[in-house]
Design an enzyme around this catalytic site. Sequence first.
Site, mmCIF file in Angstrom:
data_model
loop_
_atom_site.group_PDB
_atom_site.id
_atom_site.type_symbol
_atom_site.label_atom_id
_atom_site.label_comp_id
_atom_site.label_asym_id
_atom_site.label_seq_id
_atom_site.Cartn_x
_atom_site.Cartn_y
_atom_site.Cartn_z
ATOM 1 N N THR A 147 1.672 7.003 0.492
ATOM 2 C CA THR A 147 0.838 5.933 -0.046
ATOM 3 C C THR A 147 1.154 5.650 -1.502
ATOM 4 O O THR A 147 1.701 6.511 -2.207
ATOM 5 C CB THR A 147 -0.652 6.342 0.056
ATOM 6 O OG1 THR A 147 -1.478 5.227 -0.271
ATOM 7 C CG2 THR A 147 -0.983 7.483 -0.892
ATOM 8 N N ARG B 74 -4.307 9.916 -11.039
ATOM 9 C CA ARG B 74 -5.176 10.152 -9.871
ATOM 10 C C ARG B 74 -4.335 10.430 -8.625
ATOM 11 O O ARG B 74 -3.404 9.700 -8.311
ATOM 12 C CB ARG B 74 -6.048 8.928 -9.643
ATOM 13 C CG ARG B 74 -6.976 8.993 -8.408
ATOM 14 C CD ARG B 74 -6.395 8.293 -7.208
ATOM 15 N NE ARG B 74 -7.351 8.206 -6.091
ATOM 16 C CZ ARG B 74 -7.035 7.797 -4.872
ATOM 17 N NH1 ARG B 74 -5.785 7.442 -4.605
ATOM 18 N NH2 ARG B 74 -7.940 7.734 -3.931
ATOM 19 N N THR C 82 -2.042 2.750 3.042
ATOM 20 C CA THR C 82 -1.415 4.066 3.252
ATOM 21 C C THR C 82 -0.797 3.982 4.633
ATOM 22 O O THR C 82 -1.200 3.148 5.437
ATOM 23 C CB THR C 82 -2.471 5.189 3.271
ATOM 24 O OG1 THR C 82 -3.079 5.300 1.986
ATOM 25 C CG2 THR C 82 -1.889 6.548 3.651
ATOM 26 N N GLY D 98 -4.835 10.921 -4.482
ATOM 27 C CA GLY D 98 -5.812 10.764 -3.408
ATOM 28 C C GLY D 98 -5.691 11.887 -2.392
ATOM 29 O O GLY D 98 -5.257 13.010 -2.711
ATOM 30 N N ASP D 99 -6.040 11.567 -1.161
ATOM 31 C CA ASP D 99 -5.984 12.572 -0.090
ATOM 32 C C ASP D 99 -4.578 12.732 0.486
ATOM 33 O O ASP D 99 -4.245 13.796 1.021
ATOM 34 C CB ASP D 99 -6.953 12.215 1.040
ATOM 35 C CG ASP D 99 -6.682 10.829 1.620
ATOM 36 O OD1 ASP D 99 -6.154 9.957 0.892
ATOM 37 O OD2 ASP D 99 -7.007 10.613 2.800
ATOM 38 N N SER E 281 0.823 -1.224 0.000
ATOM 39 C CA SER E 281 0.000 0.000 0.000
ATOM 40 C C SER E 281 0.846 1.258 0.000
ATOM 41 O O SER E 281 0.302 2.368 -0.023
ATOM 42 C CB SER E 281 -0.916 0.004 1.227
ATOM 43 O OG SER E 281 -0.196 0.263 2.421
ATOM 44 N N THR F 112 -6.179 7.301 6.596
ATOM 45 C CA THR F 112 -5.989 6.239 5.607
ATOM 46 C C THR F 112 -7.378 5.800 5.151
ATOM 47 O O THR F 112 -8.352 5.982 5.873
ATOM 48 C CB THR F 112 -5.239 5.031 6.191
ATOM 49 O OG1 THR F 112 -6.015 4.480 7.272
ATOM 50 C CG2 THR F 112 -3.862 5.409 6.708
ATOM 51 N N GLY F 113 -7.437 5.210 3.975
ATOM 52 C CA GLY F 113 -8.729 4.764 3.457
ATOM 53 C C GLY F 113 -9.090 5.534 2.199
ATOM 54 O O GLY F 113 -8.217 6.126 1.549
ATOM 55 N N GLY G 69 -9.553 8.011 -0.224
ATOM 56 C CA GLY G 69 -9.083 9.384 -0.223
ATOM 57 C C GLY G 69 -10.109 10.400 -0.687
ATOM 58 O O GLY G 69 -10.211 11.498 -0.129
HETATM 59 N N1 GLY Z 1 -5.896 7.358 1.291
HETATM 60 C C1 GLY Z 1 -5.130 6.931 0.213
HETATM 61 C C2 GLY Z 1 -5.726 7.195 -1.098
HETATM 62 O O1 GLY Z 1 -6.928 7.274 -1.215
HETATM 63 O O2 GLY Z 1 -4.996 7.312 -2.040
#
Ligand code: GLY
Length: 346
Positions: A217, A227, A199, A229-230, A87, A250-251, A253
């Site tokens: 991550t 893309r 992550t 993420g957060d 991850s 985490t999770g 994003g």
């Molecule tokens: N939290 C990691 C992502 O969504 O990329």
Amino acid sequence: MPEPLSRRAFIGTAGAAAAAAALPGPAGAIEAPAIRRPVQNHFAAVSSGNGLRAVNRAFELVEAGTDTLDAAVEGVKIQELDPADNSVGYGGLPNEEGVVQLDASCMHGPTKRAGAVAALEGIKTPSEVARLVLKYTNHILLVGEGARRFALSYGFETENLLTPESRELWLRWRANRGTADDWLDVPESEKMTARPTGTINLNVVNAKGEISSVTTTSGLAWKIPGRAGDSPIVGAGQYTDNEVGAAGSTGRGESNIMVCGGFLTVEHMRRGMKPTDACLETLKRVVAATPPRLLDARRRPTFGLQFYAVNKRGELGAASLYPARYAAHDGREGALRDAAFLYESR
Ligand code: GLY
């Protein structure tokens, strides 16, 4: 959050307590004086469930006098360099074209600075590149090829981030993702149906109340190339305010970005919430902001999301939509703990 008491306030409180103690209580008993002691900051580190080694490493380094940001980056680098953690970093699962694109961001509370990289290819430790952006540029976020060339200028070398295992997982996903393409399905028993969103986030405070945070991550597996993420979004994937605390996630994003969850969690703590309650409150906002297509028949999110937080005093906590573990070090020992959660099951 209560501020440490000044000497004047301390004497005033103790004096009032002593006067109150001279009076009989409701049942005639003499009550113990309620002496408030000045609040002490202490070391604490909180991380995602894959971060036990990270919190322990951060503790060792901070005990030896290392800055909280450097300790946090060294902590998460353990996962970035671990080929078995698919991850994060080296061995992270690739995008839909089989290319590993990494995201990371960090903040240093004492100097009020931030750095981040997104869609970075070929560099195993994006957390270190994010820290370079923080330290040596007037910017906060570098992306893609520009981020890679920036890293090369500091001596990083481009490497292949796919491990044999992560390539195999990607090949199976590609073969099975549709029936109308030219890829022949691999046997049902080998199908990979999960779409991991791993992550690592790590938030560290030392005994001086200096706070830093970092999140890194490989992002959503099989994502559309480009893309982000957060994790590389300051205020979503992580956030630090040295007067209050730090938080990260985490999770999924996209669901975090919609509520600026790192920032929001710190703001909840600023208003007096304990770290765990702040994380839960942010998750409630996430649910409220979730479109129907991402809710099940019972109006529960169909994805996972977790928040981790620490405040300036060294109190820490975490919360998740669904039961999850997180890593914590309270200055005595590092251990995995159960996070608070909103829903018992999906
Ligand atoms: N939290 C990691 C992502 O969504 O990329």
